[in-house]
Design a protein around this motif. Structure first.
Motif, short mmCIF file in Angstrom:
data_model
loop_
_atom_site.label_atom_id
_atom_site.label_comp_id
_atom_site.label_asym_id
_atom_site.label_seq_id
_atom_site.Cartn_x
_atom_site.Cartn_y
_atom_site.Cartn_z
N HIS A 180 -32.92 -86.18 -180.85
CA HIS A 180 -33.95 -87.22 -180.73
C HIS A 180 -33.35 -88.53 -181.21
O HIS A 180 -32.29 -88.55 -181.85
CB HIS A 180 -35.16 -86.87 -181.59
CG HIS A 180 -34.88 -86.92 -183.06
ND1 HIS A 180 -34.23 -85.89 -183.72
CD2 HIS A 180 -35.09 -87.88 -183.99
CE1 HIS A 180 -34.09 -86.22 -185.00
NE2 HIS A 180 -34.59 -87.42 -185.19
N ASP A 182 -34.79 -92.08 -183.44
CA ASP A 182 -35.93 -92.45 -184.27
C ASP A 182 -36.62 -93.67 -183.66
O ASP A 182 -35.96 -94.64 -183.27
CB ASP A 182 -35.47 -92.76 -185.70
CG ASP A 182 -34.84 -91.52 -186.38
OD1 ASP A 182 -35.09 -90.40 -185.92
OD2 ASP A 182 -34.11 -91.71 -187.37
N HIS A 237 -29.51 -87.98 -182.32
CA HIS A 237 -28.98 -87.17 -183.41
C HIS A 237 -29.78 -85.88 -183.53
O HIS A 237 -30.86 -85.76 -182.96
CB HIS A 237 -28.97 -87.96 -184.73
CG HIS A 237 -30.29 -88.55 -185.12
ND1 HIS A 237 -30.80 -89.69 -184.53
CD2 HIS A 237 -31.21 -88.17 -186.04
CE1 HIS A 237 -31.97 -89.99 -185.07
NE2 HIS A 237 -32.26 -89.07 -185.99
NI NI Z 1 -34.12 -88.66 -186.82
#
Ligand code: NI
Ligand code: OGA
Length: 308
Positions: A180, A182, A237
């Motif tokens: 994913h 952020d 990540h």
């Molecule tokens: Ni993350």
């Protein structure tokens, strides 16, 4: 082996040119870096780690008192969802709105756990100072005054996501957190000093982030990628589980107000040489779309990318 850049925060805070250039390159080429000499006292880091460990050691029934509701971003929950690779996410988590102080929902906080509230509060305030100093440096790098991002973004809020990855005997079948990026502006991650788990995508390869004792890991979120008009990268990540040891981490997400419209900053747009690459969107609308999709090998920011 290949490592993400390491930045000396104390030099950055002094306006050291070499360190500032390193920050610029780290955000362009990696989207991730570690900071040392960040000024957060080791005692505060240790208390935060101890508070998290104590919470996750509570009996399940006790933790469930703080359970996340169906549409909540806050509270205790699991991320046992099937990811695109048909692996299971293997992670216990508790997410709390930590800043500003008046936005805490203390009913999600384990107030009868000795020291928890104080530890999380102290750490969250310190880590926010770190995020703000990085923002000030990024403002200058993006052609503004030190307070440029602050004026645009307003006072940043903070959501603290604490993750517990139990040991797993078949790590090839299970992933701690699936890939994913952020959604917020900046994430500051506190991780165990001696268990490797975080990996980032760099030039098509998964690169492990080797812990440096008492350092913090920082990454650019989608909102800064959008504001920087694509110059700074919000990188995919994931966290993998460890065969023998549990791992605990705290991700402090610094983010703007739900109602703020985000888009490329004027200082990062130069039509026709560098036209805006992303549509403007209200932050909450962006996050809703992100939460409704899977990574699927494509960046979340593709959602607002202007097709050329
Ligand atoms: Ni993350
Ligand atoms: C996250 C995250 C990584 C980790 O919580 O968004 O990416 O190492 N965590 O726990």
């Amino acid at each position: 082996s290949l490592q993400i850049p390491i930045i000396d925060f104390s030099l950055l805070a002094k306006g050291d040119e070499h360190e500032t250039r390193k920050l610029d390159l780290a955000c362009k080429e990696w989207g991730f870096f570690q900071i040392r000499n960040h000024g957060v006292q080791v005692k505060i880091l240790q208390k935060m780690k101890a508070a998290m460990a104590a919470f996750f050691e509570l009996p399940l029934m006790e933790k469930k008192k703080y359970a996340m509701g169906a549409n909540d971003l806050e509270g205790y929950g699991q991320a046992y969802v099937v990811s695109e690779e048909q692996k299971l996410d293997w992670c216990d988590l508790v997410a709390l709105k930590t800043l500003p102080l008046e936005q805490r929902n203390l009913n999600f906080w384990p107030l009868n756990l000795p020291g928890f509230k104080e530890a999380v509060e102290d750490y969250s305030i310190e880590v926010q100072k770190v995020a703000e100093e990085i923002n000030a440096n990024l403002s200058i790098l993006m052609g503004m005054e030190r307070d440029g991002l602050k004026r645009y973004q307003g006072e940043l809020k903070q959501l603290m996501r604490m993750n517990y990855y139990p040991p797993c005997s078949s790590p090839d079948l299970v992933v701690g957190v699936s890939p994913h990026s952020d959604g917020g502006s900046l994430t500051v991650l506190l991780q165990d000093d001696d268990v490797i788990g975080l990996q980032i995508k760099h030039k098509g390869e998964w690169i492990p982030v080797k812990p440096i004792p008492n350092a913090l890991v920082v990454n650019i979120g989608d909102a800064i990628e959008i504001m920087s008009n694509g110059v700074y990268k919000s990188i995919e990540h994931r966290a993998i589980t460890n065969e023998k040891k549990a791992r605990i981490s705290a991700a402090a997400f610094a983010h703007v107000d739900d109602e703020l419209e985000i888009g490329p900053l004027d200082s990062m747009v130069d039509d026709p040489h560098r036209p805006p690459m992303y549509k403007k969107i209200k932050y909450i609308d962006y996050i809703r779309q992100v939460l409704a999709r899977k990574m699927d090998g494509k960046a979340h920011t593709d959602l607002v990318k202007i097709q050329t």
